[in-house]
Write a protein that holds these residues in place. Structure first.
Motif, PDB file in Angstrom:
ATOM      1  N   LEU A  23      22.544-104.859  40.164  1.00 19.20           N
ATOM      2  CA  LEU A  23      22.813-105.269  38.790  1.00 19.20           C
ATOM      3  C   LEU A  23      24.244-104.968  38.370  1.00 19.20           C
ATOM      4  CD1 LEU A  23      19.510-103.999  37.131  1.00 19.20           C
ATOM      5  CD2 LEU A  23      20.040-106.316  37.922  1.00 19.20           C
ATOM      6  N   ALA A  24      24.963-104.184  39.157  1.00 22.30           N
ATOM      7  CA  ALA A  24      26.300-103.748  38.772  1.00 22.30           C
ATOM      8  C   ALA A  24      27.344-104.496  39.587  1.00 22.30           C
ATOM      9  CB  ALA A  24      26.446-102.249  38.991  1.00 22.30           C
ATOM     10  N   ALA A  25      28.129-105.335  38.920  1.00 18.36           N
ATOM     11  CA  ALA A  25      29.186-106.067  39.618  1.00 18.36           C
ATOM     12  C   ALA A  25      30.367-105.141  39.883  1.00 18.36           C
ATOM     13  CB  ALA A  25      29.636-107.262  38.775  1.00 18.36           C
ATOM     14  N   PRO A  26      30.983-105.213  41.056  1.00 13.95           N
ATOM     15  CA  PRO A  26      32.161-104.384  41.315  1.00 13.95           C
ATOM     16  C   PRO A  26      33.273-104.687  40.321  1.00 13.95           C
ATOM     17  CG  PRO A  26      31.333-105.387  43.346  1.00 13.95           C
ATOM     18  CD  PRO A  26      30.614-106.050  42.212  1.00 13.95           C
ATOM     19  N   ILE A  27      34.043-103.664  39.985  1.00 17.97           N
ATOM     20  CA  ILE A  27      35.216-103.885  39.153  1.00 17.97           C
ATOM     21  C   ILE A  27      36.180-104.807  39.896  1.00 17.97           C
ATOM     22  CG2 ILE A  27      34.988-101.719  37.881  1.00 17.97           C
ATOM     23  CD1 ILE A  27      37.107-100.510  39.747  1.00 17.97           C
ATOM     24  N   VAL A  46      30.305-100.401  33.986  1.00 15.52           N
ATOM     25  CA  VAL A  46      30.992 -99.112  34.010  1.00 15.52           C
ATOM     26  C   VAL A  46      31.013 -98.499  32.617  1.00 15.52           C
ATOM     27  CG1 VAL A  46      33.188 -97.964  34.473  1.00 15.52           C
ATOM     28  CG2 VAL A  46      32.382 -99.764  36.003  1.00 15.52           C
ATOM     29  N   GLU A  47      31.366 -99.310  31.630  1.00 13.57           N
ATOM     30  CA  GLU A  47      31.434 -98.800  30.260  1.00 13.57           C
ATOM     31  C   GLU A  47      30.088 -98.251  29.792  1.00 13.57           C
ATOM     32  OE1 GLU A  47      32.661-100.223  25.714  1.00 13.57           O
ATOM     33  OE2 GLU A  47      32.898-101.605  27.403  1.00 13.57           O
ATOM     34  N   PRO A  56      21.253 -93.780  38.186  1.00 14.20           N
ATOM     35  CA  PRO A  56      22.186 -94.542  37.335  1.00 14.20           C
ATOM     36  C   PRO A  56      23.651 -94.188  37.593  1.00 14.20           C
ATOM     37  CG  PRO A  56      20.338 -93.743  36.049  1.00 14.20           C
ATOM     38  CD  PRO A  56      20.235 -93.083  37.387  1.00 14.20           C
ATOM     39  N   PHE A  57      23.919 -92.921  37.914  1.00 14.26           N
ATOM     40  CA  PHE A  57      25.302 -92.549  38.220  1.00 14.26           C
ATOM     41  C   PHE A  57      25.832 -93.378  39.375  1.00 14.26           C
ATOM     42  CE2 PHE A  57      28.340 -90.442  40.916  1.00 14.26           C
ATOM     43  CZ  PHE A  57      29.349 -90.108  40.031  1.00 14.26           C
ATOM     44  N   TYR A  58      25.080 -93.425  40.466  1.00 13.80           N
ATOM     45  CA  TYR A  58      25.590 -94.141  41.627  1.00 13.80           C
ATOM     46  C   TYR A  58      25.584 -95.647  41.445  1.00 13.80           C
ATOM     47  CZ  TYR A  58      26.581 -90.010  44.239  1.00 13.80           C
ATOM     48  OH  TYR A  58      27.154 -88.831  44.643  1.00 13.80           O
ATOM     49  N   ALA A  59      24.733 -96.162  40.576  1.00 14.05           N
ATOM     50  CA  ALA A  59      24.827 -97.583  40.251  1.00 14.05           C
ATOM     51  C   ALA A  59      26.177 -97.898  39.637  1.00 14.05           C
ATOM     52  CB  ALA A  59      23.699 -97.971  39.289  1.00 14.05           C
TER      53      ALA A  59
END
Length: 445
Positions: A23-27, A46-47, A56-59
Motif C-alpha cells: 500500500l506504500a508507494a516508494p518516495i 510517509v507523512e 506500520p513502521f516498516y511499511a
C-alpha cells in the motif's frame, strides 16, 4: 542504534509486512541539492505513517528506503529525514534503530521497551547497510523565531540526541541497594534529570556539588557527550571514563518554578531559572558499575568504528516547491548539524555526508515577500516540535517534537505526543527563510 547480528526470522518478517508494504508507494526522487536530496511523498504514506509500532513502521520505512536506494548508492549507516510537514501524533523528532550488533550498551532493555525493536541483536535492513533512521521532522523547527537565523541550540540538542540514541541511553548499573535503572529518566531512554554528566544532549545536567548537601545545575545552550556517553558510543576506553554521580532523594528545590517548590521528576529536563539548586544525597558511580551490569562493550574502543556515514533527504508533498533561501537554509542546517556533532564528541567521531555533492547547483526560484499577515502559509503544515520533558509545572511546551513535555520517548528514542529529549523550537512552523530575510512563502507549481 548500530547494527548487530540478528536472530530475527527475516523471511517471516517480510511475509508479515507484505500486505502493508503493497500500500506504500516508494518516495520519488525530485532533485539533488548541495547537502541533501529531495523526494516526493507520492501517496502520503510517509507523512501519515504510524512510526511507533513494528509493522506500520516498516511499511513507512521501506517506502523511504526503496525510493532512496533507487536514486542513491547503498553507502550509509544512517538515513536522516527532514520534511516540509509535521509528524503525526505530535512527535517532534525520533530515532529508530534498524539493526544492532553492539553488546554492552543496554539493547536488551531497549528491546523490552521499544515496540519496533524485536530483540537485542537484530537486522531489519538485510538488503542495505542502514542501521538507523533519524526523522528530524519539519525543517522549519531549526530556524530561530522571526527568521533571525539558524537555531544552533536546537541543533545541538535534537540532532545530538537523535544520533546519540543509536547507542544511548539504556544501560543499567550495579548500584548495590539502588535500582539498576537509577541513572535513567524519561522513557528509560534518556538520562535522569539528576544525573551529573556535564550536560549531555541525551539529557541529564551539569551538576556542581556545593559541598553542603546541595547541588546546582547551570542552564546550557550547547550540549556535549559525557565520558559515559563516549564509552557507550565506542569512542572512549573504560580506563578513560571519569567517575560521575547521581543525586538521590532530591528535595528543597529552591529554584523550582512550581508553586509548592517541589522538585523536578527524574524524567524532566528543562527548567526556567538560570540555575537549579536541589538538596539530596550524592551517589558516586564508576564505569565498573555499568560493566558489571551490562558486560563490556563489544566491539570495544579502539576497535569500534569512529567514522559514520549519513545520507540526508528532504521529503515533501507533490507540487510543493522550495525557494532559494529555504534550500540554502536546509544546506546550512545540515552543515551545522554535522560540525556540532563532531564537536560534541570532542573530535573523537567523524561524520561523512554521502549525499553531499560539489559543483554548481541551481539555486531554485527566488523567494518572494509575504504580502499577507497572520496565519500559516497555505503550503506549510501546522504543528511541529515539542520541548523536552520539563521539571517545572509552569514551563510552557507547545507540543509536537522530539523531546517534549510529558512522558517522552520510548526505548528507541521516540518521543510520544508528550515528549522526547529535544526541546521545542519556538519557531512558528510557517516562518520560512534564514538570516534577516523577510517573511517568505513558498512558490507553488
Amino acid at each position: 542504534m548500530l547494527c548487530r547480528a540478528a536472530p530475527v526470522l527475516l523471511t517471516a518478517l517480510a511475509a508479515s509486512l507484505a500486505p502493508s508494504l503493497a500500500l506504500a508507494a516508494p518516495i520519488e526522487f525530485v532533485e539533488q541539492r548541495g547537502n541533501f536530496m529531495i523526494f516526493d511523498d507520492v501517496d502520503g504514506s510517509v507523512e501519515h505513517a504510524n512510526w511507533f509500532t513494528r509493522e506500520p513502521f516498516y511499511a513507512g520505512y521501506y517506502a523511504v528506503e526503496d525510493g532512496f536506494l533507487e536514486a542513491h548508492p547503498d553507502d550509509s549507516q544512517f538515513l536522516v529525514i527532514y520534511s516540509t510537514f509535521s509528524l503525526v501524533k505530535g512527535v517532534g523528532a525520533f530515532y529508530q534503530s534498524l539493526a544492532n550488533d553492539v553488546a554492552g550498551i543496554g539493547y536488551k532493555q531497549a528491546a523490552e521497551l521499544d515496540a519496533v525493536i524485536p530483540a537485542e541483536f537484530f537486522d531489519d535492513t538485510p538488503n542495505s547497510q542502514m542501521a538507523g533512521l533519524l526523522h528530524m521532522n519539519d525543517w522549519h523547527n531549526f530556524i530561530l523565531p522571526g527568521n533571525t537565523g539558524i537555531n544552533d541550540e536546537w541543533i545541538s540538542l535534537v540532532f545530538g540526541q537523535e544520533l546519540g540514541h543509536a547507542w544511548l541511553a539504556f544501560v543499567h548499573a550495579n548500584l548495590g541497594d539502588a535500582p539498576p535503572d537509577s541513572m535513567l529518566g524519561r522513557a528509560k531512554a534518556h538520562w535522569s534529570f539528576y544525573l551529573e554528566n556535564g550536560g549531555s544532549p541525551v539529557e541529564g545536567h551539569q551538576w556542581t556539588d556545593n559541598g553542603d548537601g546541595t547541588f546546582t545545575a547551570a542552564k546550557l545552550d550547547k550540549y556535549q557527550f559525557s565520558d559515559l556517553d563516549l564509552y557507550l558510543m565506542g569512542l572512549m576506553s573504560p580506563d578513560e571514563v571519569k567517575p560521575w554521580f547521581l543525586i538521590e532523594d532530591p528535595h528543597d528545590c529552591v529554584d523550582s518554578a512550581k508553586e509548592d517548590k517541589s522538585c523536578a521528576p527524574i524524567d524532566g529536563f528543562s527548567f526556567q531559572a538560570d540555575q537549579y539548586t536541589v538538596s539530596g544525597t550524592r551517589r558516586d558511580i564508576a564505569i565498573k558499575n555499568v560493566i558489571d551490569a551490562e558486560g563490556p562493550r563489544m566491539p570495544a574502543y579502539p576497535d569500534a568504528p569512529n567514522e559514520f556515514s549519513l545520507s540526508f533527504i528532504l521529503i515533501k508533498r507533490p507540487g510543493e516547491v522550495l525557494c532559494d533561501a529555504e534550500l540554502a537554509a536546509i544546506d546550512e542546517i545540515i552543515d551545522r548539524s554535522l560540525a556540532q556533532y563532531v564537536d560534541q564528541t570532542r573530535g573523537r567521531a567523524s561524520l561523512i555526508n554521502r549525499t553531499h555533492v560539489d559543483g554548481p547547483i541551481d539555486p531554485g526560484p527566488v523567494c518572494v515577500e509575504e504580502t499577507t499577515t497572520g496565519g500559516a502559509d497555505e503550503s506549510s503544515s501546522s504543528g511541529g516540535g515539542e520541548t523536552p520533558t520539563t521539571g517545572e509545572a509552569d514551563t510552557t511546551s507547545t507540543g509536537g517534537s522530539s523531546g517534549g513535555s510529558g512522558t517522552g520517548s520510548d526505548a528507541g528514542g521516540h518521543l510520544d505526543d508528550e515528549g522526547c529529549g529535544c526541546r521545542q523550537s519556538p519557531t512558528a512552523p510557517w516562518l520560512l527563510g534564514i538570516g534577516l530575510l523577510p517573511l517568505l512563502r513558498r512558490r507553488r507549481r
